[in-house]
Scaffold this active site. Structure first.
Site, mmCIF file in Angstrom:
data_model
loop_
_atom_site.group_PDB
_atom_site.id
_atom_site.type_symbol
_atom_site.label_atom_id
_atom_site.label_comp_id
_atom_site.label_asym_id
_atom_site.label_seq_id
_atom_site.Cartn_x
_atom_site.Cartn_y
_atom_site.Cartn_z
ATOM 1 N N GLN A 1 117.627 53.947 91.571
ATOM 2 C CA GLN A 1 116.844 53.442 91.657
ATOM 3 C C GLN A 1 117.519 52.201 92.484
ATOM 4 O OE1 GLN A 1 115.039 51.556 87.864
ATOM 5 N NE2 GLN A 1 114.835 49.855 89.084
ATOM 6 N N ASN B 1 115.283 57.868 82.544
ATOM 7 C CA ASN B 1 115.994 56.680 83.307
ATOM 8 C C ASN B 1 115.567 56.844 84.743
ATOM 9 O OD1 ASN B 1 115.860 53.851 83.099
ATOM 10 N ND2 ASN B 1 118.169 53.262 82.400
ATOM 11 N N CYS C 1 111.773 49.969 88.904
ATOM 12 C CA CYS C 1 111.773 51.136 88.508
ATOM 13 C C CYS C 1 110.226 51.328 87.846
ATOM 14 C CB CYS C 1 112.417 50.203 86.832
ATOM 15 S SG CYS C 1 111.130 49.019 86.895
ATOM 16 N N HIS D 1 110.811 47.224 81.665
ATOM 17 C CA HIS D 1 111.436 48.243 82.245
ATOM 18 C C HIS D 1 110.450 49.637 81.811
ATOM 19 C CE1 HIS D 1 114.480 50.633 84.455
ATOM 20 N NE2 HIS D 1 115.138 51.442 82.921
#
Length: 561
Positions: A87, A256, A93, A240
């Site tokens: 990102q 992630n 996110c 997150h």
């Protein structure tokens, strides 16, 4: 720069604390987050920038039911999860998490592997709510679902690439990537690990977690835990968004959006033994797809039991004979590459330690992986981090490391430059007689206590009397010519002698710098017979219960020494 340096030093302490605590089932490392400013870190963690509570309540909880709960599910191995993305500096996110969930569940519905555009999710879903809001400042995973459902389109990544900024939404002329199925909505999961587990068996899930004020950003391998008794609390608020892409015995598998250089190639395992670890079940959502009329969709039934990952078997690499950082003669350290497991040169962090063993293996102290190469007979063959039992052996020569046995191949910077750039990969190549091949191991030095010894040659010819050992150690390190510390009559003296001599005075001892791989363990001292023990003097045990004999020879409570 001062803020970056401060944060870096603090992260070094966190990493060391985690890796030194052998009760923790995971390891930590330094990475790009380690040198970020406080604001840059906040810009990564933006899920808490919006009022997500009202979106959490919009969807009615939905339960999953099927005949059998698989013991292991891995949507990565099944092909539902595209490569890890990054990102960047944009707080997107939430868009990446929603897009990844749509990629996974589109695959589960249709059987087609796709990589959708995170940029379209970022730009266009925000404008439908508030044209003044910048998507890089935060968002909610439900926004892209609502947008895609409404317009029935989402571009493929190759047709609309990510630029890490929120621009005005304009998809004119960009093809629609939703060929076989359309998005009909999304499910908001009940807040329970049981429902999350059931959902993960049949779908890729978007989840919100808490990252701030935890060691999450330094994760490297193992099963991440966050225990209050260890000083970690991640039950304060989600900030997150990531993706749940499966599970195994005792862990959740999560993807992630910080690139493949973070964590375990972009992934992290989080403990299932902690209920709602880091709020993982608090804001979990699943997008729902339906096959379009006339299309042939190969649905995944979700009931297959994947194989548990095989743990590396114990392999005897031998005992360490030398430990420390491996440096190129130009000063750069050997580290892990951003793109995978290759060994590269870096001048950032330089705290990765290896141990050369008596069997010729080079083992990374954090990951327990060994430096190896697939084919020692090939030039320009990358040196990688791998399982020790399949690793090659190495020999340290005057010019650096070469492959054993008798290959004549030595380490080179890729391209053979005498002054390689940062992050340059390391390869093996023929020829071991040039300075550009020099990769020396700079040994880690530890303080070792030796009982019944003395040191002469006071530093600078002056008597420096110190009453605290820690102060004496720090001063010795900072004093040119100091090689050790001599303790006698309750005081410490700095010395330039590197040869301890026997002393007849009771209580005399010295502290010398020794290669950590050869030094006595913490809490032990080297006695006159050369062996390491907690106590050397026979009368060391005659102190009253609850006390110990301090360096000045007097029995006191430990905190008073």
């Amino acid at each position: 720069m001062q803020e970056r340096l401060r944060n870096f030093k603090q992260t070094v302490e966190v990493v060391n604390d985690v890796n030194d605590d052998k009760t923790l089932p995971y390891t930590s490392c330094l990475n790009f987050v380690s040198v970020m400013t406080d604001q840059e870190v906040r810009d990564l963690l933006t899920l808490d920038r919006v009022n997500i509570s009202r979106w959490e309540k919009e969807q009615e909880p939905s339960s999953y039911s099927f005949l059998k709960q698989p013991k292991v599910v891995n949507w990565v191995e099944r092909g539902a999860v595209p490569a890890v993305k990054n990102q960047g500096s944009c707080g997107s996110c939430w868009a990446f998490s929603a897009t990844s969930a749509m990629e996974g569940n589109y695959f589960i519905e249709t059987g087609d592997q796709v990589s959708f555009s995170d940029q379209e999710s970022l730009e266009c879903s925000v404008e439908g709510l508030d044209k003044k809001w910048n998507g890089c400042s935060g968002g909610w995973m439900g926004w892209p679902y609502d947008y895609v459902k409404k317009v029935d389109r989402l571009a493929l990544e190759k047709d609309f690439k990510y630029v890490a900024s929120d621009r005005p939404c304009n998809m004119a002329g960009v093809p629609n990537g939703l060929k076989k199925a359309r998005l009909t909505g999304h499910r908001q999961l009940p807040k329970s690990d049981k429902d999350l587990l059931q959902a993960a068996a049949v779908s890729v899930v978007s989840v919100g977690i808490q990252v701030s004020n935890t060691p999450f950003s330094t994760y490297r391998s193992g099963v991440y835990t966050c225990q209050r008794e260890k000083g970690c609390n991640c039950q304060q608020g989600g900030d997150h968004a990531i993706n749940l892409v499966g599970y195994g015995e005792g862990y959740w598998r999560l993807k992630n959006s910080w690139g493949s250089s973070w964590g375990d190639q972009g992934y992290i395992k989080m403990s299932r033994n902690q209920d709602n670890i880091c709020l993982i079940n608090t804001a979990a959502t699943v997008p729902v797809f339906q096959c379009r009329p006339g299309q042939k969709c190969k649905k995944w039934d979700g009931n297959d039991d994947d194989k548990e990952e095989e743990e590396e078997e114990d392999f005897d690499v031998g005992k360490p004979v030398k430990c420390g950082e491996i440096k190129h003669f130009g000063g750069r350290c050997v580290d892990l590459s951003n793109s995978g497991n290759e060994a590269v040169l870096t001048d950032i962090g330089c705290d990765r330690e290896f141990c050369l063993t008596d069997k010729g293996y080079l083992k990374d102290k954090v990951t327990d992986k060994c430096l190896t190469t697939s084919d020692p007979d090939r030039n320009d063959n990358l040196i990688t981090f791998g399982i020790c039992k399949t690793a090659r052996m190495w020999a340290e020569t005057k010019k650096g490391f070469k492959i054993q046995p008798g290959s004549g191949k030595c380490w080179h910077p890729l391209g053979g430059s005498a002054n390689p750039p940062n992050e340059n990969k390391i390869v093996i190549y023929s020829g071991c007689d040039e300075d550009r091949l020099t990769f020396r191991m700079e040994a880690s030095m530890c303080w070792e206590e030796q009982s019944g010894k003395k040191l002469s040659k006071k530093v600078g010819g002056k008597l420096k009397k110190l009453r605290k050992l820690d102060v004496a150690k720090d001063m010795c390190v900072e004093t040119v010519g100091c090689t050790g510390i001599y303790f006698t009559k309750g005081k410490y003296f700095l010395s330039s002698s590197d040869k301890p001599q026997s002393s007849k005075k009771k209580g005399d001892k010295v502290f010398v710098m020794t290669d950590c791989s050869e030094a006595c363990q913490a809490g032990e001292q080297r006695c006159e017979d050369g062996k390491c023990r907690e106590k050397c003097e026979k009368n060391d045990d005659d102190c009253p219960p609850g006390t110990t004999r301090c360096p000045d020879g007097v029995c006191k409570h430990v905190h008073m020494c």
